[in-house]
Design a protein around this motif. Structure first.
Motif, PDB file in Angstrom:
ATOM      1  N   LEU A 188      10.990   6.492   1.334  1.00 58.78           N
ATOM      2  CA  LEU A 188      11.480   5.902   2.438  1.00 58.78           C
ATOM      3  C   LEU A 188      10.703   6.015   3.854  1.00 58.78           C
ATOM      4  O   LEU A 188      10.653   4.950   4.667  1.00 58.78           O
ATOM      5  CB  LEU A 188      12.816   6.289   2.631  1.00 58.78           C
ATOM      6  CG  LEU A 188      13.957   5.516   3.726  1.00 58.78           C
ATOM      7  CD1 LEU A 188      13.858   3.877   3.267  1.00 58.78           C
ATOM      8  CD2 LEU A 188      15.062   5.954   3.698  1.00 58.78           C
ATOM      9  N   LYS A 189      10.339   6.994   4.096  1.00 55.65           N
ATOM     10  CA  LYS A 189       9.629   7.366   5.276  1.00 55.65           C
ATOM     11  C   LYS A 189       8.385   6.577   5.572  1.00 55.65           C
ATOM     12  O   LYS A 189       8.321   5.735   6.547  1.00 55.65           O
ATOM     13  CB  LYS A 189       9.416   8.824   5.727  1.00 55.65           C
ATOM     14  CG  LYS A 189       8.748   9.113   6.896  1.00 55.65           C
ATOM     15  CD  LYS A 189       8.256  10.571   6.953  1.00 55.65           C
ATOM     16  CE  LYS A 189       7.133  11.018   6.383  1.00 55.65           C
ATOM     17  NZ  LYS A 189       6.400  12.227   6.326  1.00 55.65           N
ATOM     18  N   SER A 191       7.727   3.705   3.908  1.00 58.84           N
ATOM     19  CA  SER A 191       8.023   2.096   3.641  1.00 58.84           C
ATOM     20  C   SER A 191       8.611   1.784   5.154  1.00 58.84           C
ATOM     21  O   SER A 191       8.139   0.756   5.304  1.00 58.84           O
ATOM     22  CB  SER A 191       8.967   2.098   2.548  1.00 58.84           C
ATOM     23  OG  SER A 191      10.390   2.522   2.909  1.00 58.84           O
ATOM     24  N   ARG A 192       9.298   2.610   5.607  1.00 65.32           N
ATOM     25  CA  ARG A 192      10.087   2.230   6.974  1.00 65.32           C
ATOM     26  C   ARG A 192       8.867   2.059   8.193  1.00 65.32           C
ATOM     27  O   ARG A 192       8.439   1.332   8.762  1.00 65.32           O
ATOM     28  CB  ARG A 192      10.810   3.199   7.800  1.00 65.32           C
ATOM     29  CG  ARG A 192      12.157   2.917   6.937  1.00 65.32           C
ATOM     30  CD  ARG A 192      13.078   4.250   7.360  1.00 65.32           C
ATOM     31  NE  ARG A 192      14.734   3.962   6.914  1.00 65.32           N
ATOM     32  CZ  ARG A 192      15.488   4.833   7.102  1.00 65.32           C
ATOM     33  NH1 ARG A 192      15.068   6.040   7.538  1.00 65.32           N
ATOM     34  NH2 ARG A 192      16.703   4.585   6.486  1.00 65.32           N
ATOM     35  N   TRP A 193       7.712   3.053   8.056  1.00 61.09           N
ATOM     36  CA  TRP A 193       6.639   3.044   8.955  1.00 61.09           C
ATOM     37  C   TRP A 193       5.678   1.863   8.744  1.00 61.09           C
ATOM     38  O   TRP A 193       5.540   1.142   9.677  1.00 61.09           O
ATOM     39  CB  TRP A 193       5.724   4.255   8.675  1.00 61.09           C
ATOM     40  CG  TRP A 193       4.590   4.419   9.574  1.00 61.09           C
ATOM     41  CD1 TRP A 193       4.375   4.655  10.722  1.00 61.09           C
ATOM     42  CD2 TRP A 193       3.156   3.966   9.166  1.00 61.09           C
ATOM     43  NE1 TRP A 193       3.312   4.486  11.298  1.00 61.09           N
ATOM     44  CE2 TRP A 193       2.368   3.820  10.366  1.00 61.09           C
ATOM     45  CE3 TRP A 193       2.769   3.318   7.967  1.00 61.09           C
ATOM     46  CZ2 TRP A 193       0.997   3.657  10.158  1.00 61.09           C
ATOM     47  CZ3 TRP A 193       1.301   2.993   7.731  1.00 61.09           C
ATOM     48  CH2 TRP A 193       0.755   3.120   9.035  1.00 61.09           C
ATOM     49  N   GLU A 196       7.642  -1.486   9.931  1.00 61.52           N
ATOM     50  CA  GLU A 196       7.339  -1.468  11.449  1.00 61.52           C
ATOM     51  C   GLU A 196       6.133  -1.907  11.911  1.00 61.52           C
ATOM     52  O   GLU A 196       6.184  -2.476  12.844  1.00 61.52           O
ATOM     53  CB  GLU A 196       8.123  -0.098  11.860  1.00 61.52           C
ATOM     54  CG  GLU A 196       9.577   0.187  11.694  1.00 61.52           C
ATOM     55  CD  GLU A 196       9.881   1.755  12.281  1.00 61.52           C
ATOM     56  OE1 GLU A 196       8.923   2.346  12.503  1.00 61.52           O
ATOM     57  OE2 GLU A 196      10.934   1.982  11.806  1.00 61.52           O
ATOM     58  N   SER A 199       4.875  -5.664   9.271  1.00 59.88           N
ATOM     59  CA  SER A 199       5.932  -6.496   8.491  1.00 59.88           C
ATOM     60  C   SER A 199       5.522  -7.976   8.233  1.00 59.88           C
ATOM     61  O   SER A 199       6.091  -8.382   7.764  1.00 59.88           O
ATOM     62  CB  SER A 199       7.163  -6.398   9.481  1.00 59.88           C
ATOM     63  OG  SER A 199       6.619  -7.222  10.792  1.00 59.88           O
ATOM     64  N   HIS A 208       9.265  -2.146   0.727  1.00 58.51           N
ATOM     65  CA  HIS A 208      10.294  -1.622   1.707  1.00 58.51           C
ATOM     66  C   HIS A 208      11.726  -1.891   1.204  1.00 58.51           C
ATOM     67  O   HIS A 208      12.758  -1.275   1.157  1.00 58.51           O
ATOM     68  CB  HIS A 208      10.097  -2.128   3.065  1.00 58.51           C
ATOM     69  CG  HIS A 208      11.244  -1.606   4.090  1.00 58.51           C
ATOM     70  ND1 HIS A 208      11.369  -0.219   4.200  1.00 58.51           N
ATOM     71  CD2 HIS A 208      12.274  -2.186   4.869  1.00 58.51           C
ATOM     72  CE1 HIS A 208      12.317  -0.076   5.335  1.00 58.51           C
ATOM     73  NE2 HIS A 208      12.720  -1.241   5.460  1.00 58.51           N
ATOM     74  N   GLN A 212      14.407   0.657  -0.233  1.00 64.30           N
ATOM     75  CA  GLN A 212      15.663   0.569   0.405  1.00 64.30           C
ATOM     76  C   GLN A 212      17.210   0.115  -0.687  1.00 64.30           C
ATOM     77  O   GLN A 212      18.278   0.988  -0.652  1.00 64.30           O
ATOM     78  CB  GLN A 212      16.015  -0.299   1.577  1.00 64.30           C
ATOM     79  CG  GLN A 212      17.110  -0.220   2.416  1.00 64.30           C
ATOM     80  CD  GLN A 212      17.244   1.361   3.141  1.00 64.30           C
ATOM     81  OE1 GLN A 212      16.473   1.434   3.956  1.00 64.30           O
ATOM     82  NE2 GLN A 212      18.186   2.093   2.725  1.00 64.30           N
TER      83      GLN A 212
END
Length: 489
Positions: A188-189, A191-193, A196, A199, A208, A212
Motif C-alpha cells: 500500500l505504501k 502503490s500510494r507513492w 501520487e 497518476s 493502486h 486498495q
C-alpha cells in the motif's frame, strides 16, 4: 490516409529498425576486433557474457521484426551451423548473475559499477537492474528482487528526470513482490507513492485501485487472507563451502594426508591427496596431459547440448544444473587409454562393453557463466529406474564410484563441494577428484552428496567417468559391515 503516406511510414520504420541493428552489430564488431586474449577475458567475466548476450538478444529481436529478412538470415546462419543467442539466453544469463550474487555474496553496488571481485568489465544499466529484479521475483528470491527493484528508485529525480518509466516498472515490481508474501503495508505504501507521483499512468492507477480494494476486502471480512508465496530455498552450507569457508577441524577432513604411489605400471608415480578417509574422497594430481585435456575439449565442442537432470526416461532441463555436455566413449584409442589409466589408479574395472559394461562413457561438461550443479548424488534416486538405462548398462547395478577429471583452470569458483561432510575440492588443472557413491553394502552413501559450485570467473571443463558395480566383485568386494571404510588398491 493515402497509400504513399502508409508506405512512407513503413520505410521510416524499416530504416529505424535497420539503424538499430547496425548500431548493435557495431558493438559486436568492436568485441570481435579485440585480441583473442581480450575476447576470452570479456566472455569469461560474468558481466561481460551478460552484456554480450543482451546485445545479441536485441539483434535477434530487431531481426524478428522484419519477417522477410529473418528467414534469409536464419538460412545463412544454419548453412554455417551457427545461431544467434535469443532473449531466453539473455534472461538465463540474468539468472546466472543472481546465482553468483547469492552464492559468493557479491555486493549489488559493485555489480552495478561493473565489478566482480576486483575485475572491471562494464557497468550495469537501470534496465539491467529491472531485468534482474524481475528474474529474482519470478524465482521467489524476494529479498534479492527488492534489492534490484530498489536501484531505479535510489537515483535522484533531478539527476535522471527521464527515468519515470523505469521508476514505474520498479515500483510495480516491488508492489507485486510485497503482495506475494502478504506484506500489504509496504504494498500500500508504494502503490500510494506511485499513484501520487505517476497518476497519469494507467498501470499505476489500476494497481493502486486493486491494492486498495483487496485491503478493504480483508479489513471488512469480504476476503480471506491468501496463502503467502514460499520463498525459494537456499542452501547456506553449500554456499559457504563454495566461498571457501571450510571448517578444518571437522571430523571428516584428513589433515594434509598426501602420498605418492605407483599404480599397475611401476614406473608411473601417482600423486594423491586424501581429503577424507570415510567417506573416501581424494584428489589426484597430474593424471592427465595437456594434450589429453585439449583432446577432450576439442572432441566435445561440436556436440555440446544443454545438461539435463532426472531419471533417464524423464530427464528435463532445470536451474538445478546449468551447463552443456556431451559423451565420449572408448572407441577412440586415445580415450580408451585414459580409461585404462582410471582403472590403474583406482584398481576398479572400467572396461566398456556392449553388454554389462563396467563403466559409462566419459561425460564431458562445460560450465560457463554461473554454470553449476546443485547438491545431488550420482546414484539413482530410485533403483527401479535402472531398467531405463541404455542396453549396455542393463544389469550393471548402480554407480559405485565417480572419477572426475578437471580439464583446465578456473579463475575463481567452480569447486566440487560435499556439504554433508564439509569438504571442498578445488579445480586443479589435469587433476581428478575420486569418491565412492555407495557404501560397502552397495547402499547409497548420502554423505557424498556433492555439488559443482557456480563458475564465478572463467569457465570450467570436466570429464566424468562413472564406474558401475558390475565387474568389481573381485576388485572391490563387500566389507565386514556396511560401514567398513573404502580404500584404494
Amino acid at each position: 490516409m493515402k497509400i504513399e503516406q502508409i508506405l512512407d511510414i513503413y520505410v521510416q520504420q524499416e530504416e529505424s529498425r535497420l539503424a538499430s541493428i547496425r548500431s548493435l552489430v557495431t558493438q559486436v564488431k568492436s568485441m570481435a576486433n579485440r585480441t583473442a586474449g581480450e575476447r576470452v577475458k570479456f566472455v569469461e567475466h560474468p558481466l561481460g557474457a551478460f552484456h554480450l548476450l543482451k546485445t545479441y538478444s536485441k539483434i535477434s529481436g530487431e531481426i524478428a521484426r522484419g519477417e522477410n529478412t529473418k528467414e534469409d538470415l536464419s538460412s545463412a546462419l544454419e548453412a554455417h551451423s551457427l545461431s544467434l543467442p535469443t532473449h531466453e539466453d539473455y534472461i538465463g544469463s540474468a539468472s546466472a548473475i543472481l546465482r553468483l550474487q547469492r552464492i559468493y555474496e557479491l555486493p549489488k553496488q559493485e555489480l552495478m559499477q561493473g565489478f566482480v571481485r576486483d575485475r572491471f568489465i562494464q557497468p550495469l544499466s537501470i534496465d539491467d537492474a529491472l531485468v534482474l529484479g524481475a528474474k529474482a521475483a519470478e524465482q521467489h528470491f524476494f529479498t534479492q528482487a527488492i534489492e534490484w527493484y530498489d536501484v531505479p528508485l535510489r537515483v535522484p529525480v533531478e539527476e535522471e528526470p527521464m527515468l519515470a518509466n523505469e521508476r514505474i516498472e520498479a515500483t510495480l515490481g516491488l508492489i507485486n513482490v510485497y503482495l506475494q508474501f502478504n506484506d500489504f503495508e509496504n504494498a500500500l505504501k508504494f502503490s500510494r507513492w506511485a499513484f501520487e507521483t505517476y497518476s497519469y499512468d494507467d498501470r499505476v492507477r489500476d494497481v493502486h485501485a486493486d491494492v486498495q480494494r483487496n485491503i478493504d476486502a480483508l479489513r471488512f471480512g469480504k476476503m480471506e487472507m491468501p496463502p503467502p508465496a514460499n520463498p525459494a530455498e537456499f542452501d547456506e552450507e553449500y554456499a559457504a563451502l563454495c566461498r571457501g569457508e571450510v571448517d578444518w577441524t571437522n571430523q571428516y577432513i584428513s589433515q594434509g594426508h598426501c602420498i605418492v604411489r605407483t599404480d599397475s605400471v611401476p614406473y608411473r608415480l601417482v600423486k594423491q591427496e586424501i581429503l577424507s578417509f570415510d567417506p573416501f574422497i581424494s584428489l589426484f594430481y597430474d593424471v592427465l596431459s595437456e594434450t589429453e585435456g585439449n583432446k577432450f575439449r576439442n572432441a566435445a565442442k561440436e556436440n555440446l547440448y544443454r545438461a539435463m537432470v532426472g531419471n533417464p526416461s524423464e530427464a528435463i532441463t532445470s536451474e538445478v544444473r546449468v551447463g552443456q555436455l556431451t559423451w565420449l566413449d572408448d572407441s577412440e584409442p586415445s580415450i580408451k587409454k585414459i580409461s585404462a589409466r582410471v582403472m590403474d589408479i583406482t584398481g576398479l574395472d572400467v572396461t566398456m562393453r556392449t553388454v554389462q559394461s563396467s563403466s559409462e562413457s566419459f561425460q564431458i561438461v562445460n560450465y560457463g557463466i554461473g554454470g553449476h550443479y546443485e547438491p545431488h548424488t550420482d546414484t539413482y534416486s530410485n533403483r527401479s529406474v535402472l531398467a531405463d538405462v541404455p542396453d549396455f548398462l542393463q544389469n550393471t547395478g548402480d554407480r559405485l564410484a565417480t572419477f572426475l577429471f578437471y580439464l583446465g583452470d578456473v579463475v575463481e569458483g567452480g569447486s566440487t563441494v560435499f556439504p554433508r561432510v564439509g569438504i571442498q575440492v578445488p579445480v586443479v588443472k589435469n587433476g581428478a577428484a575420486f569418491w565412492y557413491n555407495l557404501n560397502r553394502a552397495g547402499e547409497n552413501d548420502e554423505r557424498v552428496t556433492h555439488a559443482g559450485c557456480p563458475v564465478l570467473l572463467g569457465q570450467k571443463w570436466v570429464a566424468n567417468k562413472w564406474i558401475r558395480e558390475h565387474g568389481q566383485e573381485f576388485r572391490h568386494g563387500c566389507g565386514l559391515t556396511p560401514t567398513t571404510p573404502h580404500h584404494t588398491s
